[in-house]
Design a protein around this motif. Sequence first.
Motif, PDB file in Angstrom:
ATOM      1  N   UNK A   8      37.150 -31.173  -5.986  1.00 33.05           N
ATOM      2  CA  UNK A   8      38.276 -30.323  -5.799  1.00 33.05           C
ATOM      3  C   UNK A   8      37.861 -28.818  -5.850  1.00 33.05           C
ATOM      4  N   UNK A   9      37.150 -28.674  -6.362  1.00 36.36           N
ATOM      5  CA  UNK A   9      36.677 -27.118  -6.570  1.00 36.36           C
ATOM      6  C   UNK A   9      36.124 -26.549  -5.379  1.00 36.36           C
ATOM      7  N   UNK A  10      35.955 -25.058  -5.326  1.00 33.20           N
ATOM      8  CA  UNK A  10      35.157 -24.286  -4.389  1.00 33.20           C
ATOM      9  C   UNK A  10      33.827 -24.548  -4.586  1.00 33.20           C
ATOM     10  N   UNK A  11      33.090 -24.590  -3.466  1.00 32.31           N
ATOM     11  CA  UNK A  11      31.558 -24.907  -3.473  1.00 32.31           C
ATOM     12  C   UNK A  11      30.905 -24.155  -4.680  1.00 32.31           C
ATOM     13  N   UNK A  12      30.248 -25.238  -5.469  1.00 33.54           N
ATOM     14  CA  UNK A  12      29.237 -24.564  -6.534  1.00 33.54           C
ATOM     15  C   UNK A  12      29.885 -23.783  -7.612  1.00 33.54           C
ATOM     16  N   UNK A  13      31.358 -23.374  -7.346  1.00 33.93           N
ATOM     17  CA  UNK A  13      32.014 -22.403  -8.473  1.00 33.93           C
ATOM     18  C   UNK A  13      32.170 -23.038  -9.817  1.00 33.93           C
ATOM     19  N   UNK A  14      31.605 -22.581 -10.692  1.00 33.29           N
ATOM     20  CA  UNK A  14      31.541 -23.151 -12.169  1.00 33.29           C
ATOM     21  C   UNK A  14      30.895 -24.439 -12.068  1.00 33.29           C
ATOM     22  N   UNK A  15      30.124 -24.680 -11.506  1.00 34.54           N
ATOM     23  CA  UNK A  15      29.349 -26.163 -11.320  1.00 34.54           C
ATOM     24  C   UNK A  15      28.291 -25.931 -12.458  1.00 34.54           C
ATOM     25  N   UNK A  16      28.096 -26.823 -13.179  1.00 32.44           N
ATOM     26  CA  UNK A  16      26.839 -26.750 -14.083  1.00 32.44           C
ATOM     27  C   UNK A  16      25.701 -26.872 -13.367  1.00 32.44           C
ATOM     28  N   UNK A  17      24.477 -26.741 -13.836  1.00 34.08           N
ATOM     29  CA  UNK A  17      23.126 -26.543 -13.257  1.00 34.08           C
ATOM     30  C   UNK A  17      23.074 -28.204 -12.418  1.00 34.08           C
ATOM     31  N   UNK A  18      23.447 -29.056 -13.425  1.00 32.11           N
ATOM     32  CA  UNK A  18      23.234 -30.573 -13.094  1.00 32.11           C
ATOM     33  C   UNK A  18      24.356 -30.993 -11.974  1.00 32.11           C
ATOM     34  N   UNK A  19      25.441 -30.292 -11.996  1.00 30.50           N
ATOM     35  CA  UNK A  19      26.409 -30.528 -10.967  1.00 30.50           C
ATOM     36  C   UNK A  19      26.059 -30.040  -9.665  1.00 30.50           C
ATOM     37  N   UNK A  20      25.499 -28.974  -9.568  1.00 31.69           N
ATOM     38  CA  UNK A  20      25.144 -28.236  -8.305  1.00 31.69           C
ATOM     39  C   UNK A  20      23.961 -29.126  -7.790  1.00 31.69           C
ATOM     40  N   UNK A  21      22.994 -29.508  -8.689  1.00 31.00           N
ATOM     41  CA  UNK A  21      22.011 -30.270  -7.999  1.00 31.00           C
ATOM     42  C   UNK A  21      22.571 -31.735  -7.462  1.00 31.00           C
ATOM     43  N   UNK A  22      23.303 -32.507  -8.241  1.00 28.51           N
ATOM     44  CA  UNK A  22      24.032 -33.515  -7.534  1.00 28.51           C
ATOM     45  C   UNK A  22      24.922 -33.453  -6.572  1.00 28.51           C
ATOM     46  N   UNK A  23      25.638 -32.133  -6.281  1.00 29.56           N
ATOM     47  CA  UNK A  23      26.263 -31.860  -5.208  1.00 29.56           C
ATOM     48  C   UNK A  23      25.478 -31.651  -3.982  1.00 29.56           C
ATOM     49  N   UNK A  24      24.377 -30.989  -4.183  1.00 34.15           N
ATOM     50  CA  UNK A  24      23.251 -31.153  -3.148  1.00 34.15           C
ATOM     51  C   UNK A  24      22.838 -32.485  -2.636  1.00 34.15           C
ATOM     52  N   UNK A  25      22.613 -33.228  -3.770  1.00 32.60           N
ATOM     53  CA  UNK A  25      22.264 -34.617  -3.023  1.00 32.60           C
ATOM     54  C   UNK A  25      23.293 -35.285  -2.281  1.00 32.60           C
ATOM     55  N   UNK A  26      24.541 -35.089  -2.869  1.00 34.47           N
ATOM     56  CA  UNK A  26      25.593 -35.372  -2.062  1.00 34.47           C
ATOM     57  C   UNK A  26      25.565 -34.810  -0.623  1.00 34.47           C
ATOM     58  N   UNK A  27      25.470 -33.803  -0.710  1.00 34.81           N
ATOM     59  CA  UNK A  27      25.418 -33.078   0.631  1.00 34.81           C
ATOM     60  C   UNK A  27      24.254 -33.703   1.598  1.00 34.81           C
ATOM     61  N   UNK A  28      23.056 -34.032   0.971  1.00 33.91           N
ATOM     62  CA  UNK A  28      21.983 -34.914   1.917  1.00 33.91           C
ATOM     63  C   UNK A  28      22.578 -36.173   2.172  1.00 33.91           C
TER      64      UNK A  28
END
Length: 247
Positions: free
Chosen positions: A136-156
């Motif tokens: 529900x959050x803005x792209x990568x805002x306040x994501x932890x390092x791990x959440x960003x990485x997982x978010x990018x795997x989700x994008x892939x």
Amino acid sequence: MKLEIKDLHVEIDGKEIEQGINLVINDGEFHVIMGPNGSGKTTLAKVVMGYPSLRVTKGDILVDGQSIRELSADKRARLGLFLQFQNPVEIEGVGFVNFLRAAKESMTDTTIDIKQFMGEIRSYTEKLAITNGIIGRSLNQGFSGGEKKKGEVLQMAILKPKLAMLDEPDSGLDIDAVKVVAQNIQEIAQKDKMALLVITHYSRILSYMNPQFVHIMADGRIVAEGGRELVMKLEKDGYDSFVKPKK
Ligand SMILES: Nc1ncnc2c1ncn2[C@@H]1O[C@H](COP(=O)(O)OP(=O)(O)O)[C@@H](O)[C@H]1O
Ligand SMILES: [Mg+2]
């Protein structure tokens, strides 16, 4: 898709960062690039993706035999190239789901049914053990390092590129997350028949993945190539054993 990098030279501020890279990645192949800090791994991935500030001074990058040197990053993405950044950017005001949907719609020229789309996203968030909230959050805002990485795997997973390049997908992850991320990257790539280029500094992530081809980079060159056995040699002897002494 076949990606061919031919005698590629790249300069930043008059300094030659890539000094003649040759690399071929065929449909569905799984390649790994390893190398010490500053060897030019990230620059190589960025130049393939079409990062505007990087200047190719010699050589070429081809997709299915056609040069992509003059194509924008956006056009390269439409051809099926994808790059997960080592340090994903934060974008305020752009919701994660909306971002993904817009990216997918623009890449595929289709309109996406949001309900079905949310279903697809949820199937991956569970597998990736992405905790509530980031969707529900803005792209990568306040994501932890791990959440960003997982978010990018989700994008892939959602964008389904033909060649997914992942730059240090293990950096900033705790040990459990490395395993989850590594296994998911490989599973997603296999399911959707993507070729993979994983860039990594440490061999740890490779204990959960089975690359077919391993390339070792040093000082803007590929200094060794082979299979998994290279990773073992690297573990034993370190990067120094691959770097030719300077004359
Ligand atoms: N924007 C930049 N400006 C100046 N030098 C850069 C820039 N980006 C990368 N470099 C230099 O290029 C070299 C390769 O960097 P990089 O591709 O990030 O290596 P790696 O990902 O293997 O650690 C380094 O010496 C780095 O300092
Ligand atoms: Mg890097």
